[in-house]
Scaffold this motif. Structure first.
Motif, PDB file in Angstrom:
ATOM      1  N   LEU A 223      -3.202   5.232  -9.408  1.00 28.18           N
ATOM      2  CA  LEU A 223      -2.782   4.416  -8.548  1.00 28.18           C
ATOM      3  C   LEU A 223      -4.104   3.420  -8.024  1.00 28.18           C
ATOM      4  N   THR A 224      -5.137   4.191  -7.742  1.00 29.89           N
ATOM      5  CA  THR A 224      -6.476   3.508  -7.143  1.00 29.89           C
ATOM      6  C   THR A 224      -6.745   2.530  -8.315  1.00 29.89           C
ATOM      7  N   ASP A 225      -6.928   3.072  -9.362  1.00 22.75           N
ATOM      8  CA  ASP A 225      -7.599   2.056 -10.587  1.00 22.75           C
ATOM      9  C   ASP A 225      -6.940   0.882 -10.665  1.00 22.75           C
ATOM     10  N   GLN A 226      -5.752   0.721 -10.147  1.00 21.50           N
ATOM     11  CA  GLN A 226      -4.920  -0.346 -10.370  1.00 21.50           C
ATOM     12  C   GLN A 226      -5.198  -1.352  -9.095  1.00 21.50           C
ATOM     13  N   GLY A 227      -5.979  -0.629  -7.988  1.00 24.91           N
ATOM     14  CA  GLY A 227      -6.189  -1.560  -7.107  1.00 24.91           C
ATOM     15  C   GLY A 227      -5.517  -1.309  -5.609  1.00 24.91           C
ATOM     16  N   TYR A 228      -4.684  -0.306  -5.864  1.00 24.96           N
ATOM     17  CA  TYR A 228      -3.720   0.128  -4.638  1.00 24.96           C
ATOM     18  C   TYR A 228      -4.479   0.728  -3.453  1.00 24.96           C
ATOM     19  N   VAL A 229      -4.153   0.479  -2.322  1.00 24.84           N
ATOM     20  CA  VAL A 229      -4.907   1.209  -1.338  1.00 24.84           C
ATOM     21  C   VAL A 229      -3.838   2.786  -1.158  1.00 24.84           C
ATOM     22  N   VAL A 230      -4.386   3.743  -0.997  1.00 26.89           N
ATOM     23  CA  VAL A 230      -3.459   4.877  -0.862  1.00 26.89           C
ATOM     24  C   VAL A 230      -4.082   5.843   0.313  1.00 26.89           C
ATOM     25  N   ARG A 231      -3.364   5.941   1.331  1.00 31.36           N
ATOM     26  CA  ARG A 231      -3.527   7.022   2.098  1.00 31.36           C
ATOM     27  C   ARG A 231      -3.055   8.385   2.125  1.00 31.36           C
TER      28      ARG A 231
ATOM     29  N   LEU B 113      -3.047  10.033  -8.680  1.00 31.39           N
ATOM     30  CA  LEU B 113      -3.664   9.252  -7.652  1.00 31.39           C
ATOM     31  C   LEU B 113      -4.834   8.313  -8.094  1.00 31.39           C
ATOM     32  N   LYS B 114      -5.582   8.750  -9.110  1.00 33.79           N
ATOM     33  CA  LYS B 114      -6.663   8.027  -9.953  1.00 33.79           C
ATOM     34  C   LYS B 114      -5.746   6.741 -10.548  1.00 33.79           C
TER      35      LYS B 114
ATOM     36  N   ARG C 236       0.870  -1.083  -0.067  1.00 36.35           N
ATOM     37  CA  ARG C 236      -0.121  -0.223   0.085  1.00 36.35           C
ATOM     38  C   ARG C 236       0.893   1.149   0.112  1.00 36.35           C
TER      39      ARG C 236
END
Length: 300
Positions: A277-285, A274-275, A258
């Motif tokens: 990263l999240t589109d590839q299924g990564y949890v991002v905080r 950021l999109k 993550r």
């Protein structure tokens, strides 16, 4: 010196107590101590099973970042008992106590970049962190081994999991690569995360990692007991780490790493990255710059 180092140890989730608190990581046969995310000292054992502290000579000679290192050998300085030995000229002959140690810590801190300082703040705010800089074997053609910044435990639905976190500042160019994601794409952050995931996904390696972190939790519990005996006040320690050390089975392993990112001045242009990263299924905080709060748990 060992007692002085343990006196300065602050377990995960505990404030660093000014500028001199140290973080501790268990290794295979030795301990690493960190200051603001910067590796500062190593404790190992000699052939007689006596503890030996090793430090880079630039710390012992108080050569802060930006100062000339001169002709310093990269060979580490060793301290056994209070005797100091090394190849460099100008080394003190004896360890002289806490005041000398704090000067070395101050020097080590000068080498910590923004991302290492961010890691230091994260450890201070998240009691579930069990390790720093988990090293993988060096990749072909590379001189240094890739390292996962943070390993943490999390508890959800009655289960404990081992999770991996990569810490970045938002202005890190690796986060902003414009190549399409995926192995071989040249997009630095995706290549980095895929390398981590591929390595830990191997079933034999996964089992080894799970067993290693149970052993790590047990060792940290024992070290906490020793360190507590040197303190007049209660030294905090994670209930989840203590529970992991006491249980018979090993925690589950979350193989996909993550990302935890510290916000910065370029946040306005970060949305498309950021999109991706999240589109590839990564949890991002995302953490605001300088903010200190728990963000590495299952429900944070």
């Amino acid at each position: 010196m060992i007692a002085d180092l343990l006196t300065l140890w602050r377990p995960s989730g505990a404030p660093s107590s000014g500028n001199f608190g140290l973080r501790l990581a268990i290794r295979n046969g030795y301990l690493n101590l960190y200051q603001f995310g910067q590796s500062m000292a190593r404790i190992s054992f000699d052939r007689r099973c006596q503890p030996v502290v090793s430090l880079h000579p630039k710390y012992v000679l108080c050569r802060s970042k930006g100062e000339s290192a001169g002709d310093l050998s990269s060979a580490y300085v060793r301290i056994s008992g209070d005797a100091i030995s090394g190849r460099q000229s100008g080394l003190p002959e004896r360890y002289a106590g806490h005041e000398m140690l704090t000067k070395w810590i101050t020097t080590a801190r000068s080498y910590a970049g923004d991302e290492k300082k961010f890691v230091g703040r994260l450890v201070g705010a998240n009691s579930n962190v069990i390790d720093l800089e988990m090293a993988l074997p060096a990749l072909p053609g590379k001189r240094s081994a890739p390292r996962m910044d943070i390993v943490a435990l999390e508890e959800s639905d009655g289960k404990t999991r081992i999770v991996f976190w990569e810490a970045k500042c938002m202005d890190n160019s690796e986060l902003r690569a414009r190549a399409e994601p995926g192995p071989g794409s040249g997009a630095a952050i995706f290549e980095q995360l895929a390398t981590y995931e591929d390595w830990v996904s191997d079933p034999q390696r996964s089992l080894s990692v799970q067993q290693a972190y149970v052993s790590t939790a047990k060792a940290l519990v024992e070290l906490h007991g020793i360190a507590q005996s040197l303190h007049d006040v209660e030294l905090p320690f994670s209930d989840l780490l203590r529970k992991t050390a006491a249980e018979d089975g090993a925690p589950e392993l979350q193989c996909r790493p993550r990302l935890v990112i510290e916000d910065g001045p370029k946040n306005g242009s970060f949305a498309p990255h950021l999109k991706r990263l999240t589109d590839q299924g990564y949890v991002v905080r995302i953490v605001e710059a300088g903010e200190i709060r728990p963000v590495l748990g299952a429900h944070d």
